[in-house]
Design an enzyme around this catalytic site. Structure first.
Site, mmCIF file in Angstrom:
data_model
loop_
_atom_site.group_PDB
_atom_site.id
_atom_site.type_symbol
_atom_site.label_atom_id
_atom_site.label_comp_id
_atom_site.label_asym_id
_atom_site.label_seq_id
_atom_site.Cartn_x
_atom_site.Cartn_y
_atom_site.Cartn_z
ATOM 1 N N ARG A 52 0.858 -1.201 0.000
ATOM 2 C CA ARG A 52 0.000 0.000 0.000
ATOM 3 C C ARG A 52 0.881 1.233 0.000
ATOM 4 O O ARG A 52 1.915 1.285 0.679
ATOM 5 C CB ARG A 52 -0.869 0.013 1.268
ATOM 6 C CG ARG A 52 -2.182 -0.702 1.057
ATOM 7 C CD ARG A 52 -3.222 -0.381 2.042
ATOM 8 N NE ARG A 52 -2.838 -0.625 3.425
ATOM 9 C CZ ARG A 52 -3.652 -0.343 4.432
ATOM 10 N NH1 ARG A 52 -4.825 0.228 4.187
ATOM 11 N NH2 ARG A 52 -3.280 -0.596 5.663
ATOM 12 N N SER A 63 7.011 -5.637 6.723
ATOM 13 C CA SER A 63 6.512 -6.618 7.696
ATOM 14 C C SER A 63 7.322 -7.888 7.728
ATOM 15 O O SER A 63 6.785 -9.008 7.555
ATOM 16 C CB SER A 63 5.066 -6.935 7.372
ATOM 17 O OG SER A 63 4.404 -5.747 7.042
ATOM 18 N N ASP A 95 5.439 -3.810 10.631
ATOM 19 C CA ASP A 95 4.006 -3.462 10.617
ATOM 20 C C ASP A 95 3.422 -3.451 12.016
ATOM 21 O O ASP A 95 2.490 -2.702 12.315
ATOM 22 C CB ASP A 95 3.212 -4.388 9.693
ATOM 23 C CG ASP A 95 3.410 -5.851 10.016
ATOM 24 O OD1 ASP A 95 2.712 -6.689 9.419
ATOM 25 O OD2 ASP A 95 4.282 -6.159 10.829
HETATM 26 C C1 0WK Z 1 -2.603 -4.113 7.679
HETATM 27 C C2 0WK Z 1 -1.351 -3.303 7.957
HETATM 28 C C3 0WK Z 1 -0.164 -3.984 7.357
HETATM 29 C C4 0WK Z 1 -0.093 -5.393 7.894
HETATM 30 C C5 0WK Z 1 -1.363 -6.077 7.586
HETATM 31 C C6 0WK Z 1 -1.361 -7.441 8.173
HETATM 32 O O1 0WK Z 1 -1.464 -2.033 7.416
HETATM 33 O O2 0WK Z 1 0.985 -3.328 7.661
HETATM 34 O O3 0WK Z 1 0.987 -6.067 7.341
HETATM 35 O O4 0WK Z 1 -2.452 -5.420 8.142
HETATM 36 O O5 0WK Z 1 -2.516 -8.065 7.794
HETATM 37 P P1 0WK Z 1 -2.597 -9.064 6.559
HETATM 38 O O6 0WK Z 1 -2.739 -8.239 5.343
HETATM 39 O O7 0WK Z 1 -1.379 -9.874 6.584
HETATM 40 O O8 0WK Z 1 -3.806 -9.858 6.866
HETATM 41 C C1 BGC Z 2 6.888 -11.194 10.053
HETATM 42 C C2 BGC Z 2 6.710 -10.025 10.966
HETATM 43 C C3 BGC Z 2 5.360 -9.358 10.703
HETATM 44 C C4 BGC Z 2 4.268 -10.380 10.753
HETATM 45 C C5 BGC Z 2 2.920 -9.788 10.493
HETATM 46 C C6 BGC Z 2 5.701 -12.100 10.108
HETATM 47 O O1 BGC Z 2 5.801 -13.112 9.181
HETATM 48 O O2 BGC Z 2 8.028 -11.917 10.427
HETATM 49 O O3 BGC Z 2 7.720 -9.124 10.795
HETATM 50 O O4 BGC Z 2 5.163 -8.399 11.676
HETATM 51 O O5 BGC Z 2 4.497 -11.402 9.811
HETATM 52 O O6 BGC Z 2 2.820 -9.270 9.227
#
Ligand code: 0WK
Ligand code: BGC
Ligand code: 0WK
Ligand code: BGC
Length: 916
Positions: free
Chosen positions: A548, A612, A666
């Site tokens: 993003r 992240s 993140d």
């Molecule tokens: C939204 C945050 C982003 C994070 C994500 C984790 O802005 O930094 O990595 O949530 O959620 P996911 O997309 O892995 O479900």
């Molecule tokens: C990463 C972390 C991150 C998390 C959530 C993990 O796989 O090692 O750095 O914060 O995912 O996105």
């Protein structure tokens, strides 16, 4: 060879009376009445009136009570054997079974398809069978020989019907002898009845003997799920089409009845809820003398000459094995007394077994001639009358027995108006033309208030045995399913252990610079926002699934007026797993596109970069990637400074320029963004594609700053084996087949990237074991990653009906029955529940550490949260919160879902680096 019997005084008298009658008039009618009178005089004891039948019924009821009670069961003649069949068919039974029907007059091997699929009409059953004779030497041989004969017949049947010997077949076993059954698939033979007297099996588990024999025969693989008595199987067979059928009765070579008894009356079985079918083994009624006043001399003689004298008294008065013999003995005696065949007695008539039950059913002149007796017409009538009385008594006694059972069911249900169906089978009932009518009439006469329907079991008992096996199969697979599911259940003790292990790992990670599972990476963020942040910042957010780019404009002290524009870019797999250069060029391209879209390509904005993945940082704007996680493995990145790599890519693009002032994880970005709303926010959790937590650590050993936000990278817990005791084989499979085996073990138990895959592997292994999808392993089920975690959230939503869950599975190419769908839902629930609990245990360790850092008894704290799993899963967040509160009772934890995501947090940190 005829002989004239020396007549006793009594018979001489009768003979004279008869010949004088004959000389007086030739009217056969009279003679006939005379004969009847003679026969009736002989067999008056066999003619039972209703009073006597009610008396026998009452005696049987008393015996049933004795048999059901734990105290008196051992001494009871009527054993009332629990069968572990707890319900009659409910219409969901299905499957393909082989079946053995042993113990009746015919030994049969069958194949039964219960509403399997094509070609079988709804609710239909398809049966193929073959009868195999049992040679006498086997009937009186050793146990191993009997079961070798049975399993060889089974093998022959499979061969003849082209049944695949390599496939594991469920086998239903009807065994029509009294057996004690600790479980449905065990049967300890109490004693042989009828014409079986095989050695070496009494007291043995006949199911096990059959298994051994099948092993000895070889070349076939059977799973014996259930052994049932023929009465039970008959009840189930008839219950398939008539839901009121709760009684089964056999009037065949042997006799017996079963019925559905209330479980709380069956002392020999645990539990009070529901019902259980009890095989009464009423054949033994009278073995303790209860019927002595109804026993005739002929009954005593039949018993004395039987292979089990003193046993099965009631059976010997009722069943096909003995009715012929009873008639023979009566006829023999009357012949000896000169009352028949002018006193001629042939060897055939003297010989045991020459009059069979079939003869009794249709006593004709030819039969008597076949015994070398030249019967007169009167003789024939007399012998027919004898046969009638003998089989009449049989049906009357059965009626009395059934009346006792129905009376008991009336009492159990506390109703007189009983509407019930009785399933019946057996050659006596089927071949004696008058028998059924007589029986029905007497039962209805004894219990006029009951609505009793009799249903003849057309297809034999094996259909019923297959139904019991279908239920057993379902229950067994259910149990195995539950066992599999239980391996995902974490006990309170285990959760406390995980909390303690997380706590220890946090501590260890802080202390050392060396390798530790939980890396506790410094973020170089020392404080949370205080509202003084202001200005425009670009935030880049490389998360688990998307990238993003956003523009954030903070207004000093006016958090709510923060302006934020953003654009989301999907990250193609080939970029995730391509080269580092391609990845960062792709990111730079996206940023260029966003700045274009915002018309700010010429502005060199300060930028915060949310990345992240675990990075070692020596400053806010340096970050060396330690290792990729989640689905990423772009080359030439690990060990490199990713801030530099982004800067290189932007340079390569040469379209715009950025001032990357901060790179944050993140979790850190989320903490900042939530702390901007709620200053109490000192911890942040990402429960999304990945799983991780950061928090403000106040107990730092080295360096000037005493407080810093630490990115725990708790996903690594267990990488050195500390979670091996809770990882299941399915978890290990997911780890070994991931792109980073042995790494991120805690994450692989808790995050969206893996939960769906764990579910798929569990479903795959259940299906391979035949416990799901009828054992059909579809291509879809074999496809890694097909069961995305988003499906878990959908499947577990309470709002979705089974049909909707079915369409989600169909969408994945998985076809399942209702039971399958319920199981899939349970598997999803077990795995997401464990994930939420594990995160809760980890969170409890973090907040308790902060509380102890501050030396507080009670801690009020806010945890910022983001991630699709936490936000979209119907139960995850609730279970996580409950577990955290339960494991950290001294902490009042508020969970604050992050609105704008961690990008805003990155922008805030960029702002923090600016002078206020
Ligand atoms: C939204 C945050 C982003 C994070 C994500 C984790 O802005 O930094 O990595 O949530 O959620 P996911 O997309 O892995 O479900
Ligand atoms: C990463 C972390 C991150 C998390 C959530 C993990 O796989 O090692 O750095 O914060 O995912 O996105
Ligand atoms: C047919 C059933 C079988 C049962 C038999 C009893 O399929 O299980 O044992 O009836 O009747 P019989 O053959 O002894 O007359
Ligand atoms: C056996 C029962 C069986 C009945 C009918 C009796 O001899 O003891 O177990 O149900 O025959 O076959």
């Amino acid at each position: 060879m005829q002989t004239h019997i020396q007549k006793g005084p009594h018979s001489q008298l009768l003979h004279q009376l008869r010949s004088s009658l004959l000389s007086l008039c030739s009217d056969s009618h009279l003679i006939c009445i005379y004969n009847f009178f003679q026969v009736d005089r002989f067999l008056h004891k066999m003619r039972l009136n209703d009073e006597q039948l009610n008396d026998i019924s009452a005696r049987f009821q008393a015996e049933m009570k004795k048999g059901l009670s734990a105290e008196s069961n051992a001494a009871a003649a009527v054993k009332m054997l629990p069968t572990h069949v707890r319900s009659t068919p409910d219409g969901t039974e299905k499957g393909q079974f082989l079946a053995l029907d042993l113990g009746g007059s015919k030994f049969k091997v069958l194949q039964i398809k219960v509403r399997e699929d094509q070609g079988i009409r709804k609710g239909g059953v398809e049966i193929e069978e073959k009868t195999y004779p049992i040679p006498n030497e086997v009937l009186n041989g050793r146990g191993t020989e009997l079961f070798d004969h049975v399993s060889e017949s089974l093998k022959d049947f499979m061969h003849e019907k082209n049944i695949n010997p390599k496939k594991k077949h469920p086998l239903a076993f009807t065994f029509s002898f009294p057996c004690e059954q600790p479980t449905l698939d065990q049967g300890f033979l109490l004693e042989w009845t009828k014409d079986f007297s095989v050695r070496g099996l009494q007291g043995k588990d006949v199911v096990d003997s059959l298994r051994q024999a099948i092993k000895r025969t070889g070349g076939m693989d059977m799973e014996i799920l259930a052994m049932v008595n023929d009465t039970v199987a008959t009840m189930m067979t008839c219950g398939f089409d008539d839901k009121n059928c709760e009684v089964g009765v056999i009037i065949g070579s042997g006799t017996n009845a079963c019925y559905m008894e209330q479980l709380n009356h069956v002392d020999l079985v645990e539990g009070d809820e529901g019902q259980m079918c009890v095989s009464t083994e009423w054949g033994a009624l009278g073995d303790d003398g209860t019927l002595d006043d109804y026993i005739t001399e002929f009954d005593r003689e039949v018993d004395a000459c039987s292979i089990n004298p003193g046993k099965q008294i009631f059976e010997k008065m009722v069943s096909g094995m003995y009715l012929g013999e009873l008639v023979r003995l009566v006829v023999l005696k009357m012949a000896k007394l000169g009352l028949l065949f002018d006193g001629r007695v042939t060897n055939a008539l003297r010989t045991k077994g020459t009059i069979t039950t079939a003869h009794v059913a249709a006593m004709e002149e030819e039969i008597l001639e076949s015994l070398n007796l030249s019967p007169s017409a009167d003789d024939c009538i007399a012998v027919q009358h004898i046969s009638t009385i003998v089989s009449f008594r049989s049906s009357n006694l059965v009626a009395a027995g059934l009346a006792a059972i129905l009376t008991r069911i009336q009492k159990n249900r506390n109703t007189r108006e009983l509407r019930i169906t009785i399933g019946v089978d057996g050659t006596v009932y089927k071949t004696h033309p008058q028998y059924p009518k007589r029986l029905h009439k007497v039962v209805r006469r004894l219990l006029p208030e009951c609505h009793v329907r009799f249903v003849l079991s057309e297809s034999g008992s094996s259909k019923g045995a297959a139904l019991v096996s279908a239920v057993a199969q379902r229950l067994a697979s259910r149990k195995r399913q539950v066992r599999t599911l239980n391996s995902f259940k974490l006990s309170w003790e285990q959760l406390q252990l995980v909390k303690a292990r997380m706590r220890a790992a946090l501590q260890a990670g802080l202390k050392t610079d060396g390798p530790s599972e939980v890396k506790m990476l410094p973020s170089f963020v020392y404080r949370t926002p205080d509202g003084s942040e202001h200005g425009k910042y670009l935030a880049l957010d490389l998360g688990g699934t998307n990238f993003r780019a956003m523009l954030v404009n903070f207004k000093k002290g006016l958090q709510q007026n923060t302006k934020l524009y953003h654009k989301i870019y999907k990250i193609p797999l080939e970029i995730m797993q391509g080269t580092g250069e391609e990845l960062f060029d792709y990111l730079a391209q996206c940023v260029g596109d966003f700045l274009d879209y915002m018309g700010m390509k010429n502005t060199r904005l300060p930028a915060g970069f949310t990345f992240s993945f675990p990075c070692e940082q020596t400053a806010l704007d340096t970050a060396t990637l330690l290792s990729w996680t989640k689905g990423f493995k772009a080359t030439n990145c690990e060990g490199h400074d990713v801030v530099d790599m982004l800067r290189e890519a932007i340079k390569r693009r040469d379209e715009f320029d950025l001032d990357i002032v901060a790179l944050v994880n993140d979790t850190v970005g989320t903490l900042m963004s939530c702390a901007y709303e709620d200053p109490q926010c000192q911890v942040a959790l990402i429960a999304g594609t990945g799983s991780n937590v950061c928090y403000m650590e106040e107990d730092l050993r080295d360096g000037d700053e005493k407080k810093m936000c630490i990115n725990t990278e708790w996903g690594g817990l267990g990488d050195d084996g500390t979670l091996d005791d809770i990882m299941t084989s399915d978890d290990t499979e997911v780890d070994q087949n991931s792109i980073n085996p042995g790494k991120q073990r805690f994450e692989k138990l808790t995050s969206g990237m893996y939960l769906g895959e764990i579910v798929r592997r569990v479903l795959l292994n259940l299906t391979i074991r035949g416990l799901l999808f009828k054992g059909y392993v579809s291509e879809a089920l074999k496809t890694p990653g097909i069961f995305e975690t988003k499906y878990l959230s959908q499947i577990e939503s309470d709002r979705l009906a089974l049909l909707q869950v079915r369409s989600i599975l169909q969408h994945m190419g998985l076809e399942g029955t209702c039971v399958d769908i319920i199981t899939v839902k349970e598997v999803c629930g077990a795995i997401s529940r464990r994930a939420a609990q594990l995160c809760g245990a980890g969170m409890a360790a973090v907040v308790d550490k902060i509380r102890e850092n501050r030396g507080l008894d009670r801690l009020n704290i806010t945890v910022g949260v983001d991630g699709t799993l936490y936000k979209l899963h119907p139960h995850f967040s609730r279970i996580l919160q409950e577990t955290t509160r339960a494991l950290a009772p001294q902490c009042d934890v508020t969970f604050l879902p992050s609105e704008e995501g961690s990008g805003k947090g990155a922008a805030l940190i960029a702002a923090l680096t600016r002078d206020p």
